[in-house]
Design a protein around this motif. Structure first.
Motif, short mmCIF file in Angstrom:
data_model
loop_
_atom_site.label_atom_id
_atom_site.label_comp_id
_atom_site.label_asym_id
_atom_site.label_seq_id
_atom_site.Cartn_x
_atom_site.Cartn_y
_atom_site.Cartn_z
N ARG A 13 9.23 -29.26 0.39
CA ARG A 13 9.71 -30.32 -0.49
C ARG A 13 11.22 -30.49 -0.44
N ARG A 14 11.94 -29.36 -0.42
CA ARG A 14 13.40 -29.43 -0.50
C ARG A 14 14.11 -28.99 0.77
N GLY A 15 13.35 -28.50 1.73
CA GLY A 15 13.94 -28.08 2.98
C GLY A 15 14.42 -26.64 2.93
N GLY A 16 14.54 -26.04 4.09
CA GLY A 16 14.99 -24.66 4.17
C GLY A 16 13.86 -23.67 4.00
N TYR A 17 14.23 -22.41 3.91
CA TYR A 17 13.27 -21.31 3.88
C TYR A 17 13.63 -20.38 2.73
N VAL A 18 12.64 -20.06 1.89
CA VAL A 18 12.89 -19.27 0.69
C VAL A 18 12.99 -17.79 1.05
N GLY A 73 13.48 -18.04 -4.64
CA GLY A 73 13.57 -19.28 -3.87
C GLY A 73 14.94 -19.57 -3.31
N SER A 74 15.88 -18.65 -3.44
CA SER A 74 17.23 -18.91 -2.95
C SER A 74 17.21 -19.18 -1.45
N LYS A 75 18.19 -19.97 -1.02
CA LYS A 75 18.31 -20.33 0.40
C LYS A 75 19.54 -19.60 0.96
N GLN A 76 19.29 -18.60 1.78
CA GLN A 76 20.36 -17.72 2.24
C GLN A 76 20.57 -17.83 3.75
N ALA A 77 21.82 -17.88 4.16
CA ALA A 77 22.13 -17.95 5.59
C ALA A 77 21.58 -16.75 6.33
N TYR A 78 21.61 -15.59 5.71
CA TYR A 78 21.07 -14.37 6.33
C TYR A 78 19.61 -14.59 6.72
N GLY A 79 18.82 -15.11 5.80
CA GLY A 79 17.41 -15.36 6.09
C GLY A 79 17.21 -16.43 7.14
N HIS A 80 18.01 -17.49 7.06
CA HIS A 80 17.87 -18.58 8.03
C HIS A 80 18.28 -18.13 9.43
N ARG A 89 23.39 -27.66 6.17
CA ARG A 89 23.59 -26.95 4.90
C ARG A 89 24.57 -25.78 5.00
N PHE A 90 24.46 -25.00 6.06
CA PHE A 90 25.21 -23.74 6.11
C PHE A 90 26.47 -23.78 6.96
N TRP A 91 26.47 -24.58 8.02
CA TRP A 91 27.59 -24.51 8.94
C TRP A 91 28.84 -25.16 8.34
N ASP A 92 29.94 -24.43 8.36
CA ASP A 92 31.23 -24.92 7.89
C ASP A 92 32.13 -25.07 9.10
N ALA A 93 32.22 -26.29 9.61
CA ALA A 93 32.98 -26.54 10.84
C ALA A 93 34.46 -26.25 10.67
N SER A 94 34.97 -26.40 9.44
CA SER A 94 36.39 -26.17 9.22
C SER A 94 36.76 -24.70 9.36
N ARG A 95 35.79 -23.80 9.14
CA ARG A 95 36.02 -22.36 9.25
C ARG A 95 35.39 -21.75 10.49
N GLY A 96 34.45 -22.46 11.08
CA GLY A 96 33.74 -21.89 12.22
C GLY A 96 32.84 -20.75 11.82
N ALA A 97 32.11 -20.92 10.72
CA ALA A 97 31.24 -19.87 10.20
C ALA A 97 30.22 -20.50 9.26
N VAL A 98 29.26 -19.69 8.79
CA VAL A 98 28.27 -20.21 7.85
C VAL A 98 28.61 -19.77 6.42
N LYS A 99 28.27 -20.66 5.50
CA LYS A 99 28.30 -20.33 4.08
C LYS A 99 27.07 -19.49 3.77
N ASP A 100 27.13 -18.73 2.68
CA ASP A 100 26.10 -17.70 2.49
C ASP A 100 24.85 -18.11 1.73
N GLU A 101 25.01 -18.68 0.54
CA GLU A 101 23.81 -18.77 -0.31
C GLU A 101 23.86 -19.97 -1.25
N TYR A 102 22.72 -20.67 -1.31
CA TYR A 102 22.50 -21.76 -2.25
C TYR A 102 21.37 -21.38 -3.21
N THR A 103 21.33 -22.07 -4.33
CA THR A 103 20.15 -21.99 -5.19
C THR A 103 18.98 -22.69 -4.51
#
Length: 423
Positions: free
Chosen positions: A107-112, A123-130, A162-176
């Protein structure tokens, strides 16, 4: 005489991984891990059980399934399929179905993050899991699983949007769970495993965007941060990527201070990245050597042996337990470095780490590796209960057997191709 000064005599200088007995021993250890984990881990209601020390489900019939556990088992089953291990295909399919039909948020995309028999638990969406979904899909693609391409496309889109931050060249960690809130924490651990997964995706698809992202992460985490800290890998940052030395987090996934096991893991990944990038980024090999030596110099217990789990910023051990995964990562790193560096130091430590594993960490009586030892090397379960996964130990056993030209899966495929040509 210290290990740094010791040199191997010509009569015993050849790398262990070229010797028939050692190669047979490694494959036997890998097979023992498959025997312990594969059938016992399979949960008939979907996903995989976590196992106790005897190989029984930890939480009974309603065991929680965390996404990194599901995906790592898929990755290892793909490895099993590639080397010709019967039964691996069924394990892989079982895990892929659970990722796609249960971990994926349709429904909302991503992987819990986690589920139990009742449904979503966290149900958090974490870069580690992705990152591990990307790794699992990439590995599954190499063995031709029918869900691999759509999962790979789906998780790649989520990572990119959702996760990729092009300005830093890295991924953000965690969303609700509904993506409405992004936590301010930024961490190297998710980015390290994203680097691993991005390289696997590049190998599976040939899409250089994956490799470019992996190189950007390595530059931020290692070249910009770790190098300025004497090649101690900083773990925790704020949303502006400012180091937070006072961070107190989860002891398992985000422990305070620094974690020498991650220095070792990065050492291998940097050599892998250098090779996949056509050996053009020369700083990667130099950094890999520094990371490995720093982990030995600061993280290895000179009295009892084993790597301390964490150090403070004065290089003093804080969590003095010796875990299985830093040892496994040290073996993989030493193997990779030995492939490209003639300094006896790396081969000496490859042997020393396997000596320690065989004498203290491998559970010869029950199977698998003990997950945790006290400082004096007696078994304990303060941080980890049972035997959490096959992933780290299996790769330690198999990485030395295959060409150090990329990931383990790539090495297996290349070795198989070479064998076919020879016949």
């Amino acid at each position: 005489m210290s290990d740094a000064q010791y040199t191997l005599p010509k009569t015993n200088s050849g790398p262990w991984n070229t010797r028939p007995f050692h190669r047979q021993w490694l494959m036997r250890q890998a097979n023992n891990l498959f025997d312990f984990f594969e059938a016992a881990s399979l949960n008939p209601k979907g996903g995989f059980f976590e196992l106790d020390d005897a190989g029984k489900p930890l939480d009974g019939a309603n065991s929680t399934r965390q996404i990194h556990g599901t995906t790592r088992m898929v990755h290892c089953a793909a490895i099993g399929s590639l080397i010709g291990r019967p039964g691996s295909g069924e394990i892989l399919d079982h895990g892929m179905q659970y990722i796609w039909n249960q971990h994926r948020d349709t429904r909302r995309g991503g992987y819990v993050w986690s589920l139990d028999n009742g449904g979503v638990k966290d149900g958090s969406k974490q870069a580690y899991g992705h990152a591990f979904v990307l790794l699992a899909a990439s590995s599954a693609k190499l063995v031709g699983h029918p869900l691999a391409d759509q999962m790979l496309a789906d998780v790649t889109e989520v990572i990119n949007t959702r996760f990729w931050d092009a300005s830093r060249g890295a991924v953000k960690d965690e969303y609700t769970s509904d993506w409405s809130k992004l936590l301010p924490y930024r961490g190297q651990n998710a980015n390290m495993h994203m680097t691993e997964a991005l390289m696997a995706a590049f190998e599976a698809t040939g899409n250089k965007d994956y490799l470019t992202k992996a190189e950007a992460i390595a530059k931020l985490i290692i070249a910009e941060h770790a190098a300025s800290l004497g090649y101690r890998v900083a773990e925790h940052f704020d949303e502006n990527w400012v180091l937070d030395k006072n961070y107190l987090g989860n002891e398992m996934f985000r422990p305070a201070g620094t974690t020498p096991g991650h220095w070792l893991e990065w050492a291998r990944l940097l050599i892998q990245l250098w090779v996949l990038g056509e050996k053009r980024l020369h700083w990667l090999t130099d950094a890999a050597r520094h990371l490995f030596r720093a982990a030995i110099d600061l993280g290895w217990d000179k009295v009892h042996g084993g790597f301390f789990y964490t150090l403070d910023w004065d290089n003093k051990p804080v969590m003095r337990e010796k875990l299985w995964w830093p040892l496994a990562e040290g073996i993989g790193a030493a193997s990779f470095l030995t492939s490209y560096d003639r300094d006896d130091y790396f081969q000496i430590w490859y042997r020393k780490l396997w000596d320690f594993a065989d004498n203290h960490m491998i559970d010869h009586a029950r199977g698998g590796w003990l997950s945790e030892l006290k400082e004096d090397l007696t078994p304990t379960s303060r941080l980890f209960v049972g035997k959490p996964d096959i992933y780290h130990a299996l790769q330690a056993c198999l990485i030395p057997l295959y060409p150090a030209n990329g990931s383990l899966t790539k090495g297996i495929i290349e070795a198989d191709h070479t064998a076919k040509i020879a016949h």
